[in-house]
Design an enzyme around this catalytic site. Structure first.
Site, PDB file in Angstrom:
ATOM      1  N   ASP A 129       8.479 -12.304   6.495  1.00 41.89           N
ATOM      2  CA  ASP A 129       7.476 -12.414   7.548  1.00 41.89           C
ATOM      3  C   ASP A 129       7.231 -13.886   7.849  1.00 41.89           C
ATOM      4  O   ASP A 129       6.776 -14.640   6.992  1.00 41.89           O
ATOM      5  CB  ASP A 129       6.180 -11.735   7.115  1.00 41.89           C
ATOM      6  CG  ASP A 129       5.280 -11.422   8.303  1.00 41.89           C
ATOM      7  OD1 ASP A 129       5.761 -11.502   9.443  1.00 41.89           O
ATOM      8  OD2 ASP A 129       4.102 -11.086   8.081  1.00 41.89           O
ATOM      9  N   HIS A 136      -2.384 -17.921  16.806  1.00 40.07           N
ATOM     10  CA  HIS A 136      -2.811 -17.364  15.523  1.00 40.07           C
ATOM     11  C   HIS A 136      -2.944 -18.474  14.484  1.00 40.07           C
ATOM     12  O   HIS A 136      -3.929 -18.533  13.739  1.00 40.07           O
ATOM     13  CB  HIS A 136      -1.797 -16.325  15.058  1.00 40.07           C
ATOM     14  CG  HIS A 136      -2.079 -15.745  13.710  1.00 40.07           C
ATOM     15  ND1 HIS A 136      -3.195 -14.979  13.439  1.00 40.07           N
ATOM     16  CD2 HIS A 136      -1.380 -15.801  12.540  1.00 40.07           C
ATOM     17  CE1 HIS A 136      -3.173 -14.592  12.172  1.00 40.07           C
ATOM     18  NE2 HIS A 136      -2.082 -15.088  11.607  1.00 40.07           N
ATOM     19  N   GLU A 202      -2.099  -6.480  12.042  1.00 34.75           N
ATOM     20  CA  GLU A 202      -1.505  -7.656  12.671  1.00 34.75           C
ATOM     21  C   GLU A 202      -0.422  -7.217  13.638  1.00 34.75           C
ATOM     22  O   GLU A 202       0.518  -6.506  13.253  1.00 34.75           O
ATOM     23  CB  GLU A 202      -0.913  -8.621  11.630  1.00 34.75           C
ATOM     24  CG  GLU A 202      -1.964  -9.362  10.814  1.00 34.75           C
ATOM     25  CD  GLU A 202      -1.373 -10.506   9.999  1.00 34.75           C
ATOM     26  OE1 GLU A 202      -0.161 -10.763  10.110  1.00 34.75           O
ATOM     27  OE2 GLU A 202      -2.141 -11.144   9.256  1.00 34.75           O
ATOM     28  N   GLU A 204       2.800  -7.647  15.474  1.00 33.33           N
ATOM     29  CA  GLU A 204       3.996  -8.460  15.265  1.00 33.33           C
ATOM     30  C   GLU A 204       5.209  -7.837  15.953  1.00 33.33           C
ATOM     31  O   GLU A 204       5.212  -6.663  16.333  1.00 33.33           O
ATOM     32  CB  GLU A 204       4.282  -8.636  13.765  1.00 33.33           C
ATOM     33  CG  GLU A 204       3.129  -9.278  12.995  1.00 33.33           C
ATOM     34  CD  GLU A 204       3.547  -9.855  11.661  1.00 33.33           C
ATOM     35  OE1 GLU A 204       4.759 -10.136  11.490  1.00 33.33           O
ATOM     36  OE2 GLU A 204       2.683 -10.030  10.794  1.00 33.33           O
ATOM     37  N   ASP A 236       1.752  -5.549  10.359  1.00 31.92           N
ATOM     38  CA  ASP A 236       1.678  -6.110   9.008  1.00 31.92           C
ATOM     39  C   ASP A 236       0.249  -5.927   8.502  1.00 31.92           C
ATOM     40  O   ASP A 236      -0.566  -6.846   8.560  1.00 31.92           O
ATOM     41  CB  ASP A 236       2.075  -7.594   9.037  1.00 31.92           C
ATOM     42  CG  ASP A 236       2.012  -8.238   7.669  1.00 31.92           C
ATOM     43  OD1 ASP A 236       2.266  -7.540   6.676  1.00 31.92           O
ATOM     44  OD2 ASP A 236       1.716  -9.447   7.596  1.00 31.92           O
ATOM     45  N   ARG A 240      -7.689  -8.578   3.872  1.00 34.25           N
ATOM     46  CA  ARG A 240      -8.081  -9.973   3.997  1.00 34.25           C
ATOM     47  C   ARG A 240      -8.839 -10.498   2.782  1.00 34.25           C
ATOM     48  O   ARG A 240      -8.644 -11.663   2.394  1.00 34.25           O
ATOM     49  CB  ARG A 240      -8.923 -10.167   5.260  1.00 34.25           C
ATOM     50  CG  ARG A 240      -8.205  -9.851   6.555  1.00 34.25           C
ATOM     51  CD  ARG A 240      -6.971 -10.702   6.740  1.00 34.25           C
ATOM     52  NE  ARG A 240      -6.399 -10.523   8.091  1.00 34.25           N
ATOM     53  CZ  ARG A 240      -5.245 -10.988   8.475  1.00 34.25           C
ATOM     54  NH1 ARG A 240      -4.494 -11.674   7.634  1.00 34.25           N
ATOM     55  NH2 ARG A 240      -4.798 -10.793   9.703  1.00 34.25           N
ATOM     56  N   GLN A 243      -6.260 -10.893   0.073  1.00 33.76           N
ATOM     57  CA  GLN A 243      -5.349 -11.960   0.477  1.00 33.76           C
ATOM     58  C   GLN A 243      -5.966 -13.337   0.283  1.00 33.76           C
ATOM     59  O   GLN A 243      -5.339 -14.252  -0.274  1.00 33.76           O
ATOM     60  CB  GLN A 243      -4.960 -11.772   1.952  1.00 33.76           C
ATOM     61  CG  GLN A 243      -4.062 -12.873   2.496  1.00 33.76           C
ATOM     62  CD  GLN A 243      -3.898 -12.780   4.009  1.00 33.76           C
ATOM     63  OE1 GLN A 243      -4.484 -11.920   4.665  1.00 33.76           O
ATOM     64  NE2 GLN A 243      -3.105 -13.674   4.568  1.00 33.76           N
ATOM     65  N   LYS A 256      -0.843  -8.087   0.997  1.00 31.85           N
ATOM     66  CA  LYS A 256       0.124  -7.762   2.047  1.00 31.85           C
ATOM     67  C   LYS A 256       1.137  -6.689   1.641  1.00 31.85           C
ATOM     68  O   LYS A 256       1.869  -6.189   2.490  1.00 31.85           O
ATOM     69  CB  LYS A 256       0.911  -9.024   2.426  1.00 31.85           C
ATOM     70  CG  LYS A 256       0.089 -10.105   3.104  1.00 31.85           C
ATOM     71  CD  LYS A 256      -0.095  -9.808   4.570  1.00 31.85           C
ATOM     72  CE  LYS A 256      -0.636 -11.012   5.309  1.00 31.85           C
ATOM     73  NZ  LYS A 256      -0.710 -10.769   6.773  1.00 31.85           N
ATOM     74  N   THR A 260       3.549  -1.838   5.448  1.00 27.54           N
ATOM     75  CA  THR A 260       3.964  -2.461   6.706  1.00 27.54           C
ATOM     76  C   THR A 260       4.597  -1.371   7.548  1.00 27.54           C
ATOM     77  O   THR A 260       5.486  -0.657   7.078  1.00 27.54           O
ATOM     78  CB  THR A 260       4.980  -3.596   6.463  1.00 27.54           C
ATOM     79  OG1 THR A 260       4.396  -4.591   5.621  1.00 27.54           O
ATOM     80  CG2 THR A 260       5.412  -4.217   7.769  1.00 27.54           C
ATOM     81  N   GLU A 366      -9.131 -12.805  13.524  1.00 24.15           N
ATOM     82  CA  GLU A 366      -9.388 -13.725  14.629  1.00 24.15           C
ATOM     83  C   GLU A 366     -10.473 -13.207  15.567  1.00 24.15           C
ATOM     84  O   GLU A 366     -11.372 -13.947  15.964  1.00 24.15           O
ATOM     85  CB  GLU A 366      -8.111 -13.955  15.425  1.00 24.15           C
ATOM     86  CG  GLU A 366      -7.010 -14.670  14.676  1.00 24.15           C
ATOM     87  CD  GLU A 366      -5.762 -14.786  15.523  1.00 24.15           C
ATOM     88  OE1 GLU A 366      -5.761 -15.632  16.453  1.00 24.15           O
ATOM     89  OE2 GLU A 366      -4.805 -14.039  15.287  1.00 24.15           O
TER      90      GLU A 366
END
Length: 424
Positions: A129, A136, A202, A204, A236, A240, A243, A256, A260, A366
């Site tokens: 990844d 971002h 996320e 992606e 993904d 948080r 992480q 993570k 996925t 975000e």
């Protein structure tokens, strides 16, 4: 290009697309198929019937339960198969009668999409990844360290494509549910162990590797696209709180590795040619091995993220695959610079594809400023009322969809969706 198979104007699967997938029905094992309109064209059937006469094609690769062996045959073979399929499916070619006018073969080879189950299209040996989304990266720099910049967070961001090695065993196909992960993280200054409280998505974009390289032999940036089999949407999923606590020292791990999700259809490189654009911003300094001749090395493909909750759907974010600072060719060239071998089925992703505004942010981290400002999601049914989220809740369903439109026909990926179950 018009097909004798009906293709609705809103369909993801025009004759321009012809994406590959692995499907099964109630009475069959997983096998290779191509999507066209509301059907899957069974390539195992066509291979058995001797339909393909393509130089370099090894027919047995179309009878496998994954696409790895076929992907490894290389770009020229894939292009030959694609051209043959288009001739078979176009309405005004001499080859159309081979399938269209053969009722036995047509009924055997064309399977309605609503009768199939989709599977993970490739056996994934490794998953990488990257972190090449400009907006971002800039936003996250300020969230991780208030007042910080991308230079302080990652000084090399503008000069090389940054990445981490993910967990291939937890990559799943769309519509596979996932459990909220357990882990360690601080709450009010006290370390706790339990279910993640800050679960995120996320948005992606990712490619599957077709032809690999040998150990110690880097891939040249200007031939790197020859090693790409095709593209998928990717979520993904990110814990948080887990992480942020663990990643400071060694990078992402349990935050993570729990799931996925990828879309089921692999869209060929050739299908995306009409949508090429230059990346949003050019890196500041590049060594020779990252100097790519192809200026239009990114793609203009809008991706929408929606939330399913309370029997309603809500618009979450509108992103785009062109929100990158490095191309897939540059990612591959950098990945193999030190001699790392890639293999057919390896998955390579962009990182979060956020745009400049809040509604274009590709994750809740975000959109909510780290969970401090819940985000209002707009209901598709205006009478239903909107919802606000800081992070995701159990039973939420997150779905990504993408469709690029041109005069040649629409190109889509199917949905990339997952439902959140409670922590085990």
């Amino acid at each position: 290009m018009a097909s004798w198979i009906p293709v609705e104007a809103i369909s993801d699967f025009s004759l321009q697309n012809l994406p590959y997938g692995i499907f099964s029905t109630a009475n069959s094992d997983p096998r290779v198929g191509v999507a066209i309109g509301e059907y899957v064209l069974d390539l195992k059937v066509l291979a058995t019937e001797g339909i393909f006469e393509v130089p370099g094609l090894e027919i047995q690769t179309l009878r496998q339960p994954t696409l790895n062996a076929y992907a490894a045959l290389g770009k020229n073979v894939h292009s030959g198969v694609r051209q043959r399929l288009q001739k078979l499916l176009e309405s005004d070619t001499q080859s159309a009668h081979v399938l269209r006018d053969n009722q036995r073969l047509r009924e055997k080879a064309l399977v309605p999409l609503n009768n199939v189950q989709m599977h993970l299209p490739m056996s994934i040996g490794d998953y990488t990844d990257f972190f090449v989304g400009l907006h971002h990266a800039v936003t996250c720099a300020g969230l991780v360290k208030p007042g910080g910049t991308i230079e302080t967070l990652c000084p090399c961001f503008y000069n090389l494509p940054v990445a981490y090695n993910g967990r291939a065993s937890s990559v799943v196909v769309s519509d596979t549910p996932l459990h909220r992960p357990n882990g360690q993280f601080p709450v009010d200054g006290k370390l706790v162990s339990g279910p993640c409280r800050k679960l995120d998505f996320e948005v992606e974009f990712a490619c599957f590797v077709g032809r690999g390289n040998e150990l110690g032999e880097p891939i040249d940036v200007n031939s790197a696209e020859d090693h790409i089999f095709g593209f998928v949407l990717m979520n993904d999923w990110s814990a948080r709180d887990i992480q942020m606590y663990e990643a400071t020292l060694m990078g992402p791990f349990n935050g993570k590795s729990f799931c996925t999700t990828v879309s089921p259809w692999i869209v060929p490189l050739e299908a995306l040619e009409p949508f090429r654009v230059a990346p949003k911003e050019t890196p500041r300094e590049l060594p020779d091995y990252l100097m790519q001749k192809q200026e239009k090395s990114a793609y203009n493909i809008p991706i929408r993220a929606t939330l399913g909750a309370n029997n309603q759907r809500y618009r979450v974010a509108d992103c785009n695959t062109n929100n990158v600072i490095f191309s897939f060719a540059q990612m591959i060239a950098h990945h193999t610079r030190g001699g790392c071998p890639l293999r057919a089925g390896d998955l390579i992703a962009t990182g979060t594809l956020s745009g400049p505004n809040r509604e274009n942010a590709g994750c809740l981290l975000e959109q909510t400023r780290g969970g401090t400002d819940p985000y209002e999601m707009i209901a598709e049914d205006s009478a239903a009322g909107n919802v606000r989220r800081a992070y995701l809740e159990d039973n939420d369903i997150i779905t990504f969809t993408a469709q690029a439109m041109s005069s040649r026909g629409n190109v889509g990926f199917g949905s990339c969706a997952g439902k959140i179950l409670s922590a085990p």
